[in-house]
Structure formats: structure tokens, C-alpha cells
Design a protein around this motif. Structure first.
Motif, PDB file in Angstrom:
ATOM      1  N   SER A  25      29.943  60.694  43.800  1.00 32.42           N
ATOM      2  CA  SER A  25      31.119  59.924  44.191  1.00 32.42           C
ATOM      3  C   SER A  25      31.458  58.869  43.149  1.00 32.42           C
ATOM      4  N   LEU A  26      30.466  58.178  42.622  1.00 34.44           N
ATOM      5  CA  LEU A  26      30.708  57.126  41.645  1.00 34.44           C
ATOM      6  C   LEU A  26      31.289  57.684  40.350  1.00 34.44           C
ATOM      7  N   ARG A  27      30.905  58.871  39.961  1.00 36.10           N
ATOM      8  CA  ARG A  27      31.436  59.457  38.735  1.00 36.10           C
ATOM      9  C   ARG A  27      32.914  59.782  38.870  1.00 36.10           C
ATOM     10  N   ARG A  28      33.375  60.079  40.064  1.00 39.68           N
ATOM     11  CA  ARG A  28      34.775  60.436  40.282  1.00 39.68           C
ATOM     12  C   ARG A  28      35.642  59.224  40.596  1.00 39.68           C
ATOM     13  N   MET A  29      35.029  58.098  40.901  1.00 41.28           N
ATOM     14  CA  MET A  29      35.755  56.905  41.308  1.00 41.28           C
ATOM     15  C   MET A  29      36.124  56.047  40.091  1.00 41.28           C
ATOM     16  N   PRO A  30      37.393  55.634  39.955  1.00 43.77           N
ATOM     17  CA  PRO A  30      37.739  54.705  38.861  1.00 43.77           C
ATOM     18  C   PRO A  30      36.899  53.432  38.993  1.00 43.77           C
ATOM     19  N   THR A  31      36.406  52.936  37.885  1.00 38.99           N
ATOM     20  CA  THR A  31      35.510  51.780  37.901  1.00 38.99           C
ATOM     21  C   THR A  31      36.000  50.721  36.929  1.00 38.99           C
ATOM     22  N   ILE A  32      35.884  49.452  37.347  1.00 42.04           N
ATOM     23  CA  ILE A  32      36.262  48.326  36.487  1.00 42.04           C
ATOM     24  C   ILE A  32      35.254  47.198  36.732  1.00 42.04           C
ATOM     25  N   GLU A  33      34.915  46.490  35.698  1.00 42.59           N
ATOM     26  CA  GLU A  33      34.013  45.351  35.832  1.00 42.59           C
ATOM     27  C   GLU A  33      34.720  44.219  36.578  1.00 42.59           C
ATOM     28  N   ALA A  34      34.035  43.580  37.493  1.00 42.87           N
ATOM     29  CA  ALA A  34      34.613  42.473  38.259  1.00 42.87           C
ATOM     30  C   ALA A  34      35.073  41.352  37.330  1.00 42.87           C
ATOM     31  N   SER A  35      34.348  41.123  36.249  1.00 41.26           N
ATOM     32  CA  SER A  35      34.718  40.053  35.317  1.00 41.26           C
ATOM     33  C   SER A  35      36.084  40.306  34.685  1.00 41.26           C
ATOM     34  N   GLN A  36      36.467  41.580  34.525  1.00 42.71           N
ATOM     35  CA  GLN A  36      37.791  41.891  33.977  1.00 42.71           C
ATOM     36  C   GLN A  36      38.882  41.515  34.975  1.00 42.71           C
ATOM     37  N   LEU A  37      38.607  41.681  36.260  1.00 42.86           N
ATOM     38  CA  LEU A  37      39.578  41.320  37.290  1.00 42.86           C
ATOM     39  C   LEU A  37      39.645  39.819  37.522  1.00 42.86           C
ATOM     40  N   LEU A  38      38.478  39.188  37.620  1.00 39.75           N
ATOM     41  CA  LEU A  38      38.400  37.786  38.033  1.00 39.75           C
ATOM     42  C   LEU A  38      38.568  36.808  36.876  1.00 39.75           C
ATOM     43  N   GLY A  39      38.265  37.238  35.652  1.00 39.06           N
ATOM     44  CA  GLY A  39      38.396  36.374  34.483  1.00 39.06           C
ATOM     45  C   GLY A  39      37.545  35.122  34.588  1.00 39.06           C
ATOM     46  N   ASP A  40      37.913  34.088  33.839  1.00 39.39           N
ATOM     47  CA  ASP A  40      37.167  32.829  33.837  1.00 39.39           C
ATOM     48  C   ASP A  40      37.365  32.043  35.126  1.00 39.39           C
ATOM     49  N   VAL A  41      38.489  32.262  35.779  1.00 38.25           N
ATOM     50  CA  VAL A  41      38.792  31.522  37.016  1.00 38.25           C
ATOM     51  C   VAL A  41      37.865  31.941  38.147  1.00 38.25           C
ATOM     52  N   GLY A  42      37.476  33.215  38.170  1.00 39.49           N
ATOM     53  CA  GLY A  42      36.566  33.693  39.203  1.00 39.49           C
ATOM     54  C   GLY A  42      37.244  34.045  40.518  1.00 39.49           C
ATOM     55  N   MET A  43      38.563  34.213  40.492  1.00 43.20           N
ATOM     56  CA  MET A  43      39.270  34.634  41.700  1.00 43.20           C
ATOM     57  C   MET A  43      40.530  35.392  41.337  1.00 43.20           C
ATOM     58  N   VAL A  47      47.562  41.935  46.763  1.00 42.37           N
ATOM     59  CA  VAL A  47      48.564  42.195  47.799  1.00 42.37           C
ATOM     60  C   VAL A  47      48.378  43.632  48.264  1.00 42.37           C
ATOM     61  N   HIS A  48      48.206  43.802  49.574  1.00 40.06           N
ATOM     62  CA  HIS A  48      47.997  45.127  50.156  1.00 40.06           C
ATOM     63  C   HIS A  48      48.733  45.196  51.487  1.00 40.06           C
ATOM     64  N   GLY A  49      49.654  46.106  51.587  1.00 40.15           N
ATOM     65  CA  GLY A  49      50.393  46.272  52.837  1.00 40.15           C
ATOM     66  C   GLY A  49      51.166  45.035  53.253  1.00 40.15           C
ATOM     67  N   GLY A  50      51.670  44.293  52.269  1.00 45.31           N
ATOM     68  CA  GLY A  50      52.434  43.082  52.572  1.00 45.31           C
ATOM     69  C   GLY A  50      51.575  41.879  52.918  1.00 45.31           C
ATOM     70  N   GLU A  51      50.267  42.038  52.922  1.00 42.33           N
ATOM     71  CA  GLU A  51      49.330  40.937  53.190  1.00 42.33           C
ATOM     72  C   GLU A  51      48.647  40.541  51.885  1.00 42.33           C
ATOM     73  N   THR A  52      48.266  39.284  51.780  1.00 43.45           N
ATOM     74  CA  THR A  52      47.604  38.782  50.579  1.00 43.45           C
ATOM     75  C   THR A  52      46.131  38.507  50.875  1.00 43.45           C
ATOM     76  N   TYR A  53      45.283  38.951  49.962  1.00 45.61           N
ATOM     77  CA  TYR A  53      43.839  38.749  50.059  1.00 45.61           C
ATOM     78  C   TYR A  53      43.380  38.052  48.792  1.00 45.61           C
ATOM     79  N   GLN A  54      42.307  37.284  48.896  1.00 42.00           N
ATOM     80  CA  GLN A  54      41.738  36.607  47.735  1.00 42.00           C
ATOM     81  C   GLN A  54      40.343  37.160  47.486  1.00 42.00           C
ATOM     82  N   LEU A  55      40.118  37.665  46.286  1.00 41.75           N
ATOM     83  CA  LEU A  55      38.804  38.126  45.865  1.00 41.75           C
ATOM     84  C   LEU A  55      38.193  37.012  45.028  1.00 41.75           C
ATOM     85  N   THR A  56      37.037  36.529  45.442  1.00 42.16           N
ATOM     86  CA  THR A  56      36.403  35.374  44.800  1.00 42.16           C
ATOM     87  C   THR A  56      34.963  35.691  44.431  1.00 42.16           C
ATOM     88  N   ARG A  57      34.528  35.210  43.264  1.00 37.62           N
ATOM     89  CA  ARG A  57      33.119  35.281  42.879  1.00 37.62           C
ATOM     90  C   ARG A  57      32.453  34.008  43.380  1.00 37.62           C
TER      91      ARG A  57
END
Length: 80
Positions: A25-43, A47-57
Motif C-alpha cells: 500500500s505504501l509503495r502505491r500511495m503518494p508520499t511527501i515529507e511533513a517538513s515540506q508541507l509544514l515548513g519552518d512555521v510548523g503548521m 481546506v476539505h469539503g468547505g471546512e478548514t483544518y489545521q495540521l500542526t507539528r
């Protein structure tokens, strides 16, 4: 209670098979490092289905996904 525990064990895959299924499953799943998403800010706002979520380290280097009730999606749209 013991019978419940014993019967639930029969529903699980043997460890080797479970690990094989996960690796396929992992080989077929697109993968990205969390640090690339969160950057130096860490969050990051997601936006999903018109709702906003915050991903935080967190300070313990865990990822926390929280639904944001007060944040409006129009504020989050970046303009080039």
C-alpha cells in the motif's frame, strides 16, 4: 472475556502478511515529507469539503489535525 480475546486474534493477519500488505500500500500511495508541507512555521491550513483544518507539528514532533471553526476559507486562498 477470554473467549472474546481469543476469537479476535483469529481475525487478524499474521504479522508477516500484515507487514506485506502495508508495504504494498505504501509503495502505491503518494508520499511527501511533513517538513515540506509544514515548513519552518510548523503548521498548515487544509481546506476539505468547505471546512478548514489545521495540521500542526507539536513540541513532541507529532502531527495534530484540528478542525478550525473560526477560520474562513476565503482568507486562506493565496494570490499569485
Amino acid at each position: 472475556m477470554t473467549s472474546r480475546l481469543q476469537s479476535s486474534r483469529h481475525l487478524q493477519l499474521p504479522l508477516g502478511e500484515a507487514q506485506n500488505a502495508a508495504s504494498v500500500s505504501l509503495r502505491r500511495m503518494p508520499t511527501i515529507e511533513a517538513s515540506q508541507l509544514l515548513g519552518d512555521v510548523g503548521m498548515l491550513a487544509i481546506v476539505h469539503g468547505g471546512e478548514t483544518y489545521q495540521l500542526t507539528r507539536t513540541k513532541q514532533n507529532k502531527l495534530l489535525l484540528t478542525k478550525c471553526h473560526a477560520m474562513k476559507t476565503s482568507v486562506l486562498v493565496q494570490q499569485d
